[in-house]
Design an enzyme around this catalytic site. Structure first.
Site, PDB file in Angstrom:
ATOM      1  N   LYS A 129     -34.231  79.493   9.165  1.00 36.48           N
ATOM      2  CA  LYS A 129     -35.306  80.485   9.064  1.00 36.48           C
ATOM      3  C   LYS A 129     -36.633  79.909   9.574  1.00 36.48           C
ATOM      4  O   LYS A 129     -37.350  80.557  10.324  1.00 36.48           O
ATOM      5  CB  LYS A 129     -35.441  80.933   7.601  1.00 36.48           C
ATOM      6  N   THR A 150     -26.373  82.397  -4.109  1.00 36.01           N
ATOM      7  CA  THR A 150     -26.038  81.420  -5.150  1.00 36.01           C
ATOM      8  C   THR A 150     -25.321  82.101  -6.319  1.00 36.01           C
ATOM      9  O   THR A 150     -24.361  81.555  -6.878  1.00 36.01           O
ATOM     10  CB  THR A 150     -27.313  80.707  -5.635  1.00 36.01           C
ATOM     11  N   ARG A 208     -27.866  87.580  -5.405  1.00 39.88           N
ATOM     12  CA  ARG A 208     -26.616  87.765  -4.675  1.00 39.88           C
ATOM     13  C   ARG A 208     -26.946  87.861  -3.188  1.00 39.88           C
ATOM     14  O   ARG A 208     -28.104  88.042  -2.812  1.00 39.88           O
ATOM     15  CB  ARG A 208     -25.943  89.060  -5.122  1.00 39.88           C
ATOM     16  N   ASP A 252     -40.830  89.523   9.013  1.00 41.85           N
ATOM     17  CA  ASP A 252     -41.482  89.084   7.805  1.00 41.85           C
ATOM     18  C   ASP A 252     -42.672  88.275   8.241  1.00 41.85           C
ATOM     19  O   ASP A 252     -42.936  88.077   9.413  1.00 41.85           O
ATOM     20  CB  ASP A 252     -40.549  88.312   6.881  1.00 41.85           C
ATOM     21  N   THR A 288     -27.902  89.715   3.144  1.00 43.75           N
ATOM     22  CA  THR A 288     -27.328  89.750   4.498  1.00 43.75           C
ATOM     23  C   THR A 288     -26.486  88.513   4.776  1.00 43.75           C
ATOM     24  O   THR A 288     -25.875  88.417   5.831  1.00 43.75           O
ATOM     25  CB  THR A 288     -28.444  89.813   5.561  1.00 43.75           C
ATOM     26  N   SER A 289     -26.442  87.564   3.842  1.00 39.87           N
ATOM     27  CA  SER A 289     -25.701  86.325   4.083  1.00 39.87           C
ATOM     28  C   SER A 289     -24.285  86.442   3.540  1.00 39.87           C
ATOM     29  O   SER A 289     -23.975  87.378   2.810  1.00 39.87           O
ATOM     30  CB  SER A 289     -26.429  85.163   3.405  1.00 39.87           C
TER      31      SER A 289
END
Lengths: 523, 523
Positions: free
Chosen positions: A317, A232, A224, A285, A227-228
């Site tokens: 990204k 999907t 799920r 990251d 942060t977006s």
């Protein structure tokens, strides 16, 4: 004031020592109804005998045992009437994890020292850790022995390129071992992952339909949104249930060859989810962490052939091709050590793919492509076909290049993929179709020009402010693509929201950030 | 299921946009009485219109403005009856920082992006930061714009020896600028700091009495315990009030030349306190952070000549002489850049100094030394004299070596230091004498032998389990020193506690850890 004023020290007494750990019966535990986020919290009154006898202070870590269950929680001290001195309150996550039952007794103590933190300190000091070091660290993280701060220190110590290639492999293996592992009866199980960063780009449901209609096995677990505006799983949930048990998922794959399920309930690489949440909070990251994250999920899911979509673009990204190549190299080498075949496909990451951003709007795009509607977004269709072709090639199910593309295209054009998708949805619990949000509002161009750039990150922010993914029909529809000529007053995108407040809030952000879509003056 | 089942997209409407930030009047704010630790927390009901309209989720950071005040808080979502949907709850620290007043209105919004986090990421990536970089980072930390996780990432990135010498100076200067700065009318202001790690070792009150009786100016600010059983401020509080305003502190120094006050209320280098709390939670620090921490406090306090006591021993903070020399070198060089004279004295860190561990018990030791009682712990007296002599030398108030020691000894023996200490206590609000805890229990040797080692860290833990520093009379009295011959059944130390539960808990720890004091078999 003279020296006599110091009272004499009294004589020592030899008293009977009665060591008893503080206990509370079930009916003294309170479910506080507070969602404290990723860390369990225990609430104790400042006059609690538990605090006094154990020497707990604000922010102490407390171990709570009940039956065979044990959790670690951070202590928040309470004064006033919120809680009685002989009660203990638990946050939502703590309550769920401890799962108190009537008749049981809770025992409170100091948690054991977390020995693996010395390894984290060694990593901070620049040492290369061994395979067994990562195993003990990851096991302690999985057992929730690390506080959020300690997890942040570990994530920071591994960030950037602080992990050597063999450490990436060791971390990946340790993360796989930390959770469930699915095994399939099939020799080949294909999978797909997108490195992300693009708005829309909901290729997975289409891809699964195409390749499983051609006989491949693709049991896809998806996440799920964290942060977006949509993950999907959020989008797929607009079309069918995704919250499947492992057994239900197996049956779906047995019947249809594929599925698009939410991975959360299956418990693959749970440490990955914990690390991702820290990485996103810190916006740090590193290649090593990303590789371990992606591969641990895929290995745990039992995949043998994995296609990785790497969108490259200034607001995606991965921002340039050097970064993309280095990432692909690390992914394929580490995957090889686990016997998994990986292929990376570098894709255009300069703009969103499809029109919709948000679960419901993306689901409409997916349906339009699968149904072959003339209104379907062609870029999404093309992207799905090229990913499907790459996966067919990787699996050996098709020859190279043109033949694989032709097979994928034919599966869409013939309606085979659409029928296959309907079968998958039925097997997952029944197909459904999303509606539309109550309010739409267009953002119009203030002058004529050519679309020069689209800021993926800000576009996603608009969709989130409009309510996505919590309001699943909220988000936005993008009406332009790079290079398009736009007239003055032409709608650039339309914000969808369920309440006027959310709509207004998203539009206010749009007006404060005029460069979400940049136009070059028309020549 | 066919293509018709996709509902048509409705027409866009042009509605009036009404952008309004969510507001709550004073009487909708609730003081929750929850001490959430170092991070402010705001509690909102999951049905709150504030969450909906602003798109806040669990763990979001929320900016709250009221009058001219602004705080950032972490969101905990609440369900159930704890809070109404149109209310907002605040944790204790958030309530104090926002200080809501009747008639005012609270406004809720997303906090601005913290730009300086990109500098933290650069530090994680190994870059050397500039002076202005540290200034903007420290300013944002002081404004509480960093979450605890972000602070942990910064602390981790600066840990070990990741800071170059010029970065240590830059961080020190930035930390000084982040808080209040005291200026004194005297050309020379002396000060003292102990790197710590030893139980007991409460030399400061004695030292201040000696050197101010000899005419030096020593306005000492001290901390309360964070993880130890007593801070200097906790011990001094057993003898006089320490919670002085800056004005009261100035008057005390004007009358007596010295003071021993709690530094917390004066606001020197507040970012240091925030970083220390993270460092202790993570048990990581580095030379650079330690130097910036110590010096920023001393520079902000207006000190010109600072003696630093560096106990070196296997269970002290500094474990060997190489580490001690490197630390001393960094301290003196960075201090020199700020025009501050620093001298480091390496002292024996192999065992506690004095007998008492815990605020009241240490205060008894201090009084015994100052009053020249025959029962006074000689090691504490000697340590205080040698530190006082070093400070007299550093200040130029005495010649070298023997003469300085003689001056300090004479100040103690003549009663001048004791009279001076009483004057300081009176100026701080009145001298008082601590009592004794309700319960004492001896830990006796199980065999005869020679004291081979004493574990400072575990001894401190025993004192804390007995209730120190919250129960100020709790702690322990140590009856042996390294090399002492001990008979079987002889008391090694005595635990003092106010409740039998705490006594039992401390003794249980003692019995589980038999190596707190190790005996070699007697020959």
């Amino acid at each position: 004031m003279d020296s006599q004023s110091t009272a004499d020290e009294p004589m020592q007494q030899d008293i009977r020592l009665d060591v008893s750990r503080p206990l509370l019966p079930f009916d003294r535990l309170r479910r506080m109804g507070i969602d404290s986020g990723d860390e369990h919290v225990i609430y104790l009154h400042e006059d609690s005998s538990i605090c006094r006898s154990e020497g707990f202070g604000a922010y102490s870590r407390v171990q709570i045992c009940m039956g065979e269950r044990r959790i670690l929680a951070r202590l928040n001290m309470v004064r006033g009437a919120l809680l009685k001195p002989d009660e203990a309150g638990l946050s939502e996550s703590a309550w769920r994890a401890l799962a108190p039952r009537a008749g049981e007794t809770a025992m409170f103590s100091h948690p054991a020292t977390v020995e693996s933190l010395s390894l984290v300190r060694a990593k901070i000091h620049g040492q290369v850790l061994r395979r067994e070091d990562f195993e003990v660290i990851v096991r302690d993280i999985a057992d929730r022995r690390y506080s959020m701060l300690e997890l942040a220190a570990f994530v920071t110590a591994c960030a950037d390129n602080h992990l050597a290639l063999e450490e990436v492999g060791a971390l990946t293996g340790a993360m796989v071992s930390s959770g469930a592992r699915v095994r399939w009866p099939h020799a080949m199980v294909v999978d797909k992952h997108c490195i992300g960063g693009l708005a829309g780009n909901r290729t997975t449901p289409i891809l699964v339909a195409i390749v499983t209609s051609l006989g491949l096995i693709m049991p896809k677990t998806s996440s799920r949104a964290i942060t977006s505006p949509a993950g999907t799983a959020d989008t797929m949930e607009m079309l069918a249930p995704v919250d499947l048990s492992l057994q239900h998922m197996r049956e779906t794959v047995e019947r249809t060859g594929g599925c698009v399920a939410w991975g959360g309930s299956i418990g693959l690489s749970p440490v990955d989810d914990m690390m991702i949440s820290i990485e996103r909070a810190l916006d740090i990251d590193g290649e090593g962490q990303l590789v371990a994250s992606v591969l641990s999920k895929k290995i745990a899911a039992g995949s043998t052939h994995v296609l990785i979509d790497v969108p490259v673009g200034p607001t995606a990204k991965v921002r340039d091709h050097a970064e993309a190549r280095s990432l692909a190299d690390c992914l394929t080498r580490v995957a090889g050590d686990f016997g998994v075949h990986v292929r990376c496909l570098f894709t255009d990451g300069s703009q969103p793919v499809g029109r919709g951003v948000g679960p419901g709007l993306e689901a409409h795009d997916v349906l339009a492509v699968l149904q072959g509607l003339s209104s379907a977004p062609m870029d999404l269709r093309e992207r799905a076909i090229s990913l499907a072709a790459a996966l067919l090639e990787l699996s050996g199910a098709a020859g190279q290049g043109a033949r694989a593309v032709a097979m994928a295209t034919q599966a869409l054009n013939s309606g085979a993929a659409w029928r296959q998708f309907q079968a998958i949805c039925e097997a997952q619990g029944g197909m459904r179709v999303p509606g539309w949000a109550a309010h739409q509002y267009p953002f119009r161009s203030t002058h004529a020009g050519c679309v020069l750039s689209i800021d993926n990150r800000r576009l996603s922010r608009v969709a989130k402010l409009a309510g996505a993914p919590k309001s699943p029909l909220a988000g936005l529809m993008l009406h332009v693509r790079l290079g398009d000529r736009v007239d003055m007053d032409q709608p650039i995108f339309t914000v969808h929201a369920q309440t006027r407040g959310e709509l207004a809030y998203a539009m206010e952000y749009v007006h404060r950030h005029p460069c979400i879509v940049t136009l070059a003056d028309a020549p």
